[in-house]
Design an enzyme around this catalytic site. Structure first.
Site, PDB file in Angstrom:
ATOM      1  N   ASP A 238      -6.172  13.223  -0.375  1.00 56.37           N
ATOM      2  CA  ASP A 238      -5.464  12.714  -1.538  1.00 56.37           C
ATOM      3  C   ASP A 238      -5.584  13.644  -2.798  1.00 56.37           C
ATOM      4  O   ASP A 238      -5.507  14.841  -2.697  1.00 56.37           O
ATOM      5  CB  ASP A 238      -6.281  11.326  -1.842  1.00 56.37           C
ATOM      6  CG  ASP A 238      -5.443  10.121  -2.546  1.00 56.37           C
ATOM      7  OD1 ASP A 238      -4.824  10.482  -3.612  1.00 56.37           O
ATOM      8  OD2 ASP A 238      -4.861   9.214  -1.669  1.00 56.37           O
ATOM      9  N   HIS A 260      -6.004   8.369  -8.247  1.00 56.61           N
ATOM     10  CA  HIS A 260      -5.348   7.960  -7.134  1.00 56.61           C
ATOM     11  C   HIS A 260      -6.444   7.939  -5.961  1.00 56.61           C
ATOM     12  O   HIS A 260      -6.844   7.063  -5.213  1.00 56.61           O
ATOM     13  CB  HIS A 260      -4.398   8.530  -6.762  1.00 56.61           C
ATOM     14  CG  HIS A 260      -3.239   7.752  -5.692  1.00 56.61           C
ATOM     15  ND1 HIS A 260      -3.687   8.344  -4.427  1.00 56.61           N
ATOM     16  CD2 HIS A 260      -2.674   6.835  -5.541  1.00 56.61           C
ATOM     17  CE1 HIS A 260      -2.684   7.355  -3.567  1.00 56.61           C
ATOM     18  NE2 HIS A 260      -2.234   6.571  -4.309  1.00 56.61           N
ATOM     19  N   SER A 446      -0.288   2.486  -0.735  1.00 59.77           N
ATOM     20  CA  SER A 446      -1.546   3.385  -1.062  1.00 59.77           C
ATOM     21  C   SER A 446      -2.701   2.600  -0.944  1.00 59.77           C
ATOM     22  O   SER A 446      -3.788   3.023  -0.765  1.00 59.77           O
ATOM     23  CB  SER A 446      -1.151   4.042  -2.339  1.00 59.77           C
ATOM     24  OG  SER A 446      -0.718   5.352  -2.375  1.00 59.77           O
TER      25      SER A 446
END
Length: 503
Positions: A238, A260, A446
């Protein structure tokens, strides 16, 4: 010169690959390009080969080796050789493909929006942002105003007094869309589709309550005990994972400031108190940063391939991929570079869990649709978000059965043939860790993906015999079967939820 990814015909050492690539620039006759398997470019022999050039001649002859993945021999090269891609002895060349994070809205790309405080002057339309918790102004919040007439959208950032001034001279707006993004400021943001607002209106933002109110993740998957997930290593490919007071079990690359990857890690293994921990707080997270640039939010297939190979080499049992093909117009399209890494992982007993994508009911994105990956779609729970929370844009009329508070997220992809959904997870209005020892809500497959990754880690921890199996395809299959052993359906049908949610 263009960049390509070279895949050797067999897993090779870096030195063997460089030898093969040296042959490319040593060929003395014209090459006949032929279509190669899996979308690569190959050529037909026989050819006449001159003596092997020395390595430093590669660049001058039109081929530059940039980086080799030692585990697989996959190589990033730059070339000026004429043709759609150069030909190689013992391998094929493939295009560099861009991937994006599978978060469902734009906030990640604008976390550091600057220079957009809006015009000065009382004649410009403005709103004031306040926290419902203490009445204090909320600064540095991104707000968007959508106007009914002409569909114009104006975006600006609140100043230190919480004032947002838009580039619009008007005493009021009617029937407008107002969105205030949560960012990392500890509030839920704000969203209204049809608002009548006089200039100077005060918009009250609900703070994130980490003491009592459950979000969708904790409603569906309450955090496990402190040791839940112990013994399981999860690779998070990520944006990196930031140091956070509630993420003590993390090694590897730090967050690039996008946030994120930190959010994903908290969903899997956060150690938050008052019911705001992750699904498997005892699991170990190993972070691999592929999204380096907070401005573009893009990662290339070569870097993702490299990260997956490294995660396998580092002993990860499960790998989380909350990412998707940037441009994915064909449901059968394959990126051989990433496919190879996923297949290599499966052959070595590692399970890959991937986000289905956020294209509003389109087919499952790549790599989630790969046969060796587990594809995860997203649902939400309406009571888990305040009445005017920004993430309420994810609500849909597709409601659960029997619980009508459950909804299939508006953004989530579906398993239209030839793709499929395997599992569904909470992905709308999920609160998790972000940089700065803070918490924030995000929405997307996600978020649903790490929820199921955490659930799998929790199950694996309780089944040490599977973890102890040799690292081969049989262990991969055993992990996959375990993931489907105990599921709950929510009434959305197999195209949307596959087998259901792990319980």
């Amino acid at each position: 010169m263009e960049e390509y990814v070279f895949i050797p015909d067999q897993r090779s050492s870096g030195e063997d690959v460089v030898v093969a690539l040296e042959k490319v620039v040593a060929i003395d006759t014209e090459l006949d390009f032929l279509a190669a398997p899996a979308g690569g470019i190959g050529f037909a022999l026989p050819v006449t080969v001159r003596p092997m050039p020395v390595a430093d001649e590669l660049t001058t002859r039109g081929l530059e080796v940039l980086e080799v993945v030692p585990q697989s021999g996959v190589t990033l090269v730059r070339t000026s050789i004429v043709g759609p891609a150069p030909a190689a002895v013992g391998g094929t060349f493939h295009p560099v493909v861009n991937y994006t994070m599978a978060v469902a809205d734009v906030r990640v790309g604008r976390l550091r929006l600057t220079g957009s405080l809006g015009p000065s002057g009382a004649e410009f339309f403005s709103i004031a942002l306040q926290s419902a918790g203490n009445g204090n102004p909320v600064s540095n919040a991104v707000a968007t105003l959508g106007l009914k007439n002409g569909g114009q959208q104006l975006t600006a950032v609140s100043d230190s007094a919480g004032i947002v001034r838009f580039g619009l001279r008007a005493p009021a707006v009617m029937d407008a869309m107002l969105a205030v993004e949560p960012g990392f400021a500890g509030h839920w943001g704000h969203f209204r589709r049809k608002a009548d607002l006089p200039s100077g209106s005060v918009i009250v933002l609900d703070p994130i309550d980490l003491t009592s109110a459950a979000d969708s993740l904790r409603h569906f998957l309450p955090p496990g005990p402190a040791g839940s997930g112990k013994g399981v290593v999860v690779g998070v490919v990520d944006s990196g994972v930031d140091r956070h007071v509630d993420l003590p079990n993390v090694d590897g690359d730090e967050d690039s400031s996008i946030g994120h990857g930190t959010h994903v890690a908290g969903i899997i293994a956060g150690n938050g108190a008052n019911g705001y921990g992750g699904v498997a707080p005892g699991a170990r997270i190993r972070s691999y940063r592929v999204f380096d640039d907070p401005d573009t939010g893009i990662a290339r297939n070569f870097e993702i391939h490299r990260a997956i190979e490294q995660a396998v080499a580092d002993g990860c049992h499960v790998i989380n991929l909350s990412l998707k093909f940037e441009r994915d117009a064909n449901p059968s399209q394959d990126d051989r570079v990433l496919s190879l890494a996923i297949e290599n992982a499966a052959e070595q007993g590692v399970l890959v869990v991937a986000a289905a994508g956020n294209d509003f009911r389109r087919f499952v994105a790549f790599p989630a649709r790969h046969r060796d990956a587990i594809a995860v779609s997203a649902l939400g729970w309406e009571p888990g978000m305040p009445a005017n929370a920004y993430d309420r844009w994810t609500l849909s009329s597709d409601r659960g059965d029997p619980d009508r508070d459950d909804f299939f997220a508006s953004f989530s992809n579906e398993g239209h043939a030839p793709t499929r959904i395997d599992l569904i997870g909470p992905g709308a209005g999920v609160v998790s860790t972000v940089p700065g020892d803070r918490y924030a809500p995000m929405s997307g497959t996600s978020m649903a993906c790490p929820a199921m990754t955490g659930a799998i880690a929790r199950m694996l921890s309780a089944n040490p015999a599977i973890l102890a199996m040799p690292g081969n395809r049989a262990r991969h299959q055993a992990m996959r079967q375990l993931a489907f052993a105990s599921l709950r359906k929510h009434g959305f049908g197999a195209v949307r939820e596959g087998g259901g949610m792990i319980i």
